[in-house]
Design a protein around this motif. Structure first.
Motif, mmCIF file in Angstrom:
data_model
loop_
_atom_site.group_PDB
_atom_site.id
_atom_site.type_symbol
_atom_site.label_atom_id
_atom_site.label_comp_id
_atom_site.label_asym_id
_atom_site.label_seq_id
_atom_site.Cartn_x
_atom_site.Cartn_y
_atom_site.Cartn_z
ATOM 1 N N ARG A 110 -14.008 -9.933 -6.089
ATOM 2 C CA ARG A 110 -13.850 -9.507 -7.319
ATOM 3 C C ARG A 110 -13.548 -10.565 -7.845
ATOM 4 N NH1 ARG A 110 -9.896 -3.633 -6.689
ATOM 5 N NH2 ARG A 110 -10.025 -3.348 -8.728
ATOM 6 N N GLU A 111 -13.694 -11.160 -7.855
ATOM 7 C CA GLU A 111 -13.177 -12.157 -9.166
ATOM 8 C C GLU A 111 -14.851 -12.517 -10.256
ATOM 9 O OE1 GLU A 111 -10.145 -15.513 -10.261
ATOM 10 O OE2 GLU A 111 -11.199 -15.945 -8.916
ATOM 11 N N LYS A 112 -15.894 -12.757 -8.710
ATOM 12 C CA LYS A 112 -16.633 -13.019 -9.266
ATOM 13 C C LYS A 112 -17.195 -12.011 -10.045
ATOM 14 C CE LYS A 112 -18.158 -15.789 -5.307
ATOM 15 N NZ LYS A 112 -19.029 -15.865 -3.782
ATOM 16 N N ASP A 113 -17.524 -10.619 -9.712
ATOM 17 C CA ASP A 113 -17.650 -9.766 -10.725
ATOM 18 C C ASP A 113 -17.352 -9.582 -11.901
ATOM 19 O OD1 ASP A 113 -19.744 -9.250 -8.746
ATOM 20 O OD2 ASP A 113 -18.094 -8.014 -7.748
ATOM 21 N N LEU A 114 -16.021 -9.857 -12.223
ATOM 22 C CA LEU A 114 -15.322 -9.769 -13.450
ATOM 23 C C LEU A 114 -15.254 -10.579 -14.570
ATOM 24 C CD1 LEU A 114 -11.443 -9.558 -12.496
ATOM 25 C CD2 LEU A 114 -13.098 -7.782 -12.634
ATOM 26 N N GLU A 115 -15.108 -10.448 -15.843
ATOM 27 C CA GLU A 115 -15.115 -11.552 -16.896
ATOM 28 C C GLU A 115 -13.854 -11.709 -17.835
ATOM 29 O OE1 GLU A 115 -19.006 -12.017 -21.299
ATOM 30 O OE2 GLU A 115 -18.832 -10.452 -19.184
ATOM 31 N N TYR A 116 -13.372 -12.223 -17.417
ATOM 32 C CA TYR A 116 -11.817 -12.792 -18.194
ATOM 33 C C TYR A 116 -12.275 -12.575 -19.782
ATOM 34 C CZ TYR A 116 -10.178 -13.408 -13.445
ATOM 35 O OH TYR A 116 -9.362 -13.762 -11.813
ATOM 36 N N ASP A 117 -11.364 -11.810 -20.121
ATOM 37 C CA ASP A 117 -11.053 -11.719 -21.762
ATOM 38 C C ASP A 117 -10.290 -13.095 -22.117
ATOM 39 O OD1 ASP A 117 -10.199 -11.164 -24.736
ATOM 40 O OD2 ASP A 117 -10.497 -9.515 -24.416
ATOM 41 N N PRO A 118 -11.537 -14.484 -22.599
ATOM 42 C CA PRO A 118 -10.747 -15.010 -23.753
ATOM 43 C C PRO A 118 -9.432 -14.831 -24.074
ATOM 44 C CG PRO A 118 -12.694 -14.462 -24.853
ATOM 45 C CD PRO A 118 -12.450 -13.567 -23.559
ATOM 46 N N ASN A 119 -8.888 -13.878 -24.728
ATOM 47 C CA ASN A 119 -7.625 -14.182 -25.431
ATOM 48 C C ASN A 119 -6.988 -13.454 -24.559
ATOM 49 O OD1 ASN A 119 -9.395 -14.216 -28.373
ATOM 50 N ND2 ASN A 119 -9.902 -11.902 -27.743
ATOM 51 N N TYR A 120 -7.205 -13.140 -23.492
ATOM 52 C CA TYR A 120 -5.554 -13.223 -22.232
ATOM 53 C C TYR A 120 -5.333 -14.173 -22.104
ATOM 54 C CZ TYR A 120 -6.814 -8.029 -21.442
ATOM 55 O OH TYR A 120 -7.486 -7.265 -21.897
ATOM 56 N N LYS A 121 -4.076 -14.551 -22.445
ATOM 57 C CA LYS A 121 -3.779 -16.077 -22.358
ATOM 58 C C LYS A 121 -2.317 -16.109 -21.999
ATOM 59 C CE LYS A 121 -6.828 -19.175 -24.919
ATOM 60 N NZ LYS A 121 -7.525 -19.454 -24.530
ATOM 61 N N GLY A 122 -1.268 -16.360 -21.098
ATOM 62 C CA GLY A 122 0.109 -16.758 -20.951
ATOM 63 C C GLY A 122 0.727 -15.338 -20.180
ATOM 64 N N ALA A 123 1.399 -15.154 -20.197
ATOM 65 C CA ALA A 123 2.172 -14.276 -19.055
ATOM 66 C C ALA A 123 1.718 -12.670 -19.255
ATOM 67 C CB ALA A 123 3.333 -14.282 -19.542
ATOM 68 N N GLU A 124 1.700 -12.477 -20.753
ATOM 69 C CA GLU A 124 0.496 -11.101 -20.804
ATOM 70 C C GLU A 124 -0.996 -11.148 -20.233
ATOM 71 O OE1 GLU A 124 0.163 -7.641 -21.991
ATOM 72 O OE2 GLU A 124 1.899 -8.347 -21.512
ATOM 73 N N GLY A 125 -1.407 -12.439 -20.153
ATOM 74 C CA GLY A 125 -2.959 -12.236 -20.470
ATOM 75 C C GLY A 125 -2.792 -12.374 -18.529
ATOM 76 N N LEU A 126 -1.796 -13.383 -18.000
ATOM 77 C CA LEU A 126 -2.583 -13.271 -16.343
ATOM 78 C C LEU A 126 -1.998 -11.659 -15.957
ATOM 79 C CD1 LEU A 126 -2.452 -14.346 -13.702
ATOM 80 C CD2 LEU A 126 0.370 -15.397 -14.198
ATOM 81 N N TYR A 127 -1.107 -11.370 -16.552
ATOM 82 C CA TYR A 127 -0.729 -9.625 -16.193
ATOM 83 C C TYR A 127 -1.945 -8.306 -16.485
ATOM 84 C CZ TYR A 127 1.108 -4.791 -16.927
ATOM 85 O OH TYR A 127 0.654 -2.922 -16.561
ATOM 86 N N GLN A 128 -2.575 -8.722 -17.180
ATOM 87 C CA GLN A 128 -3.994 -7.632 -16.963
ATOM 88 C C GLN A 128 -4.919 -8.327 -16.520
ATOM 89 O OE1 GLN A 128 -4.431 -5.803 -19.098
ATOM 90 N NE2 GLN A 128 -2.698 -5.318 -20.926
ATOM 91 N N ASN A 129 -5.293 -9.774 -16.452
ATOM 92 C CA ASN A 129 -5.851 -9.929 -15.341
ATOM 93 C C ASN A 129 -5.764 -9.328 -14.029
ATOM 94 O OD1 ASN A 129 -7.918 -11.159 -16.994
ATOM 95 N ND2 ASN A 129 -6.564 -12.875 -17.381
ATOM 96 N N LEU A 130 -4.527 -10.264 -13.542
ATOM 97 C CA LEU A 130 -4.050 -9.669 -12.095
ATOM 98 C C LEU A 130 -4.041 -7.860 -11.614
ATOM 99 C CD1 LEU A 130 -0.826 -11.206 -11.517
ATOM 100 C CD2 LEU A 130 -2.908 -12.669 -10.463
ATOM 101 N N VAL A 131 -4.062 -7.302 -12.662
ATOM 102 C CA VAL A 131 -4.259 -5.922 -12.447
ATOM 103 C C VAL A 131 -5.842 -5.630 -12.564
ATOM 104 C CG1 VAL A 131 -4.587 -3.273 -14.065
ATOM 105 C CG2 VAL A 131 -2.250 -5.187 -14.206
ATOM 106 N N SER A 132 -6.929 -6.563 -13.124
ATOM 107 C CA SER A 132 -7.990 -6.784 -13.032
ATOM 108 C C SER A 132 -8.283 -6.696 -11.384
ATOM 109 C CB SER A 132 -8.591 -7.035 -13.851
ATOM 110 O OG SER A 132 -8.159 -6.633 -15.019
#
Length: 579
Positions: free
Chosen positions: A284-306
């Motif tokens: 699933r991660e291979k199909d995702l393109e992480y937003d470079p602006n997602y950083k810190g706890a809030e960024g990890l939260y958004q990426n974990l939801v993805s």
């Protein structure tokens, strides 16, 4: 003979369990669904300890024997949790199929009753969702801020409603309130079992739970149950699968459940569910393109939801990782670490003891004899070594610091290095040695083939604790300084070569995407010493060059099997600390 499970009865759960039973029985009466769930229905097989009365027979570990084992209070609460999960699935399926067709005008008497029941069950389902989250949080040890009991004001009905409608709304709100309270109980125990922080998370009072129970029991008096039983007759086979339950406990969305349900039985026989969940997550991660602006706890939260975690679970995971570490690893790294932790410590998934060695000895040094027969050991003629250990239950680290200081002062020709890990992996290293192939992919100086050590106890423990809570361990190695001489041991010291440091990190974080470069840079290298990369996601995505040279902590990655055998000899293990 007496039977016990390594999970002490909890006085609070002892009082709560009868209340939960009553409410489950009420729901069973409404739907006529038989919720016969036993300890054997656990998601993974249970191993318990049988204590024989005869003093001449020592403890024996045996698989579950249905006719002889009575669940403990803690287990009963978990099994009631499964009952709620299963009935929730049945009710959800019914109302998904029939709910939309139930208009409030011109309803037949029976249909109107179903609509009224729907109103009650809607609230029930909403709070059962919270039950799943709460219990699982408590086991995984995740931190949750600001959890409060449902407001009693929410249980009051509108004064303009008719008497009958008002009564039904009170019933609905009663179930809502009850399950909201149960939600917090389950959440508390799920988090605490896995040993993660519980800041601001408190158990609801028994009085609050009893009040909500009384409101649920009133359902039996409000409806003609026989008329309702036929309604649910077509749904008797719609109970939850193991994948339903497992994903609910882990905080994963339906995509993971569907993936597990579709797996061929032959495949599932070769690996456990954790293996397939991690593989699915990586794909699933291979199909995702992480937003470079997602950083810190809030960024990890958004990426974990993805990646497929529920929002509440993603929030809890991200809050249990030190802020300075979050961006040093990819979201999938933290996700996998969390999943491993829950699988090792959730009572419904694995029945582990608190400490792997001499669990009765706490906050004092002791020695365990570790045989060399199952590991590749340079000292092959020595059958075993005594290894110093500590089961640490306190934050007072003086006993540890004093011992390590004494070791350093007594042997100036050696250096102490630290490896943070889990209890299970620490035991595996002791009994079987360092296994390079167990390393994570896409790291600074390796990709699935490295073993890392830190120069400080604090650094190793910080990494070990992240997303694991209290179930962490640190192995302390004492090795001769000449074993870390890069010129003599074919190692690479990158602390003075930023360009090569960037090249190797780019190669490894990219998971060896250029085999020719790998051959040039890493062939025959026994270990690498260098700074931690501070922007790994951007490097892995090819967006930026590695940053952090000269600014971050230094770590050492062991890459060669022969060197790992020398380094990881039992003779070089100074001590092991189990937290």
């Amino acid at each position: 003979m007496a039977v016990s499970v390594p999970c002490a009865a909890d006085s609070y759960l002892k009082q709560v369990t009868p209340i939960l039973k009553t409410c489950c029985k009420t729901i069973q009466n409404i739907t006529d669904q038989r919720l016969n769930i036993h300890p054997k229905d656990r998601v993974l097989p249970l191993v318990i300890i049988i204590h024989y009365d005869s003093p001449s027979i020592k403890e024996k570990q045996m698989a579950y024997i249905q006719t002889k084992i009575k669940p403990s209070i803690n287990e009963e609460a978990l099994l009631l949790h499964l009952r709620l999960l299963r009935i929730r699935n049945v009710l959800t399926k019914y109302f998904q199929a029939h709910g939309e067709s139930m208009s409030k005008s011109d309803l037949s008497r029976k249909t109107k009753r179903l609509l009224e029941l729907k109103s009650v069950i809607d609230g029930f389902l909403a709070v059962v969702d919270k039950i799943i989250e709460n219990y699982t949080f408590s086991t995984a040890g995740l931190l949750l801020d600001g959890l409060n009991l449902p407001s009693l004001e929410d249980l009051k009905s509108n004064s303009d409603l008719s008497r009958k409608t008002k009564r039904l709304l009170e019933l609905k709100n009663g179930i809502d309130g009850f399950l909201a309270v149960v939600d917090k109980i389950i959440e508390y125990y799920t988090l605490s079992t896995a040993g993660l922080l519980l800041d601001g998370l408190n158990l609801p009072s028994l009085e609050v739970l009893k009040v909500q129970k009384a409101k649920i029991c009133a359902v039996n008096k409000q409806f003609k149950l026989k008329e309702l039983h036929s309604t649910f007759a077509d749904y008797k086979d719609d109970f939850m699968t193991d994948a339903n339950i497992l994903c609910a406990l882990l905080g994963l969305n339906d995509d993971y459940q569907h993936f597990l349900d579709k797996l061929d039985d032959n495949k599932r026989a070769h690996h456990d569910d954790l293996y397939y969940i991690v593989r699915f997550l990586e794909e699933r991660e291979k199909d995702l393109e992480y937003d470079p602006n997602y950083k810190g706890a809030e960024g990890l939260y958004q990426n974990l939801v993805s990646l497929g975690f529920t929002r509440k679970r993603a929030d809890a995971i991200s809050k249990n990782i030190p802020s300075e570490l979050i961006d040093l690893q990819t979201p999938s790294y933290w996700a996998e670490r969390y999943l491993n932790n829950v699988f090792l410590h959730h009572p419904l998934l694995y029945n582990a003891t608190r400490y792997p060695y001499s669990g009765d000895k706490k906050d004092e040094w002791f020695q365990e004899e570790i045989p060399t027969g199952n590991r590749e050991e340079p000292n092959e003629n020595i059958p075993s070594f005594l290894v110093r250990m500590l089961n640490c239950t306190t934050k007072n680290s003086v006993v540890i610091e004093d011992y390590l200081t004494k070791v350093e002062e007594e042997d100036r020709e050696s250096v102490l290095l630290y490896h943070g890990t889990t209890h299970a992996d620490a035991k595996s290293i002791l009994t079987s040695g360092i296994t390079l192939g167990s390393g994570k992919t896409g790291q600074d100086f390796s990709s699935g083939d490295g073993f890392y050590v830190s120069g400080t106890l604090g650094g190793a423990k910080k990494w070990s604790d992240a997303a694991r809570g209290k179930h962490s361990a640190v192995l302390v190695f004492k090795v001769k300084k000449n074993l870390l001489d890069a010129s003599k041991e074919n190692g690479l010291d990158l602390t003075q070569d930023e360009e090569k440091w960037q090249g190797i990190i780019s190669l490894c974080r990219g998971r060896y995407d250029n085999l020719k470069v790998k051959q040039i840079l890493l062939k025959g290298v026994s270990f690498i010493k260098g700074y931690i990369c501070s922007n790994p996601k951007a490097v892995a995505d090819g967006q930026e060059r590695a940053e952090g040279f000269g600014q971050t902590e230094i770590h050492i990655c062991i890459r060669d099997e022969d060197y790992a055998v020398k380094f990881g000899s039992l003779e070089n293990i100074c001590c092991v600390i189990f937290y």
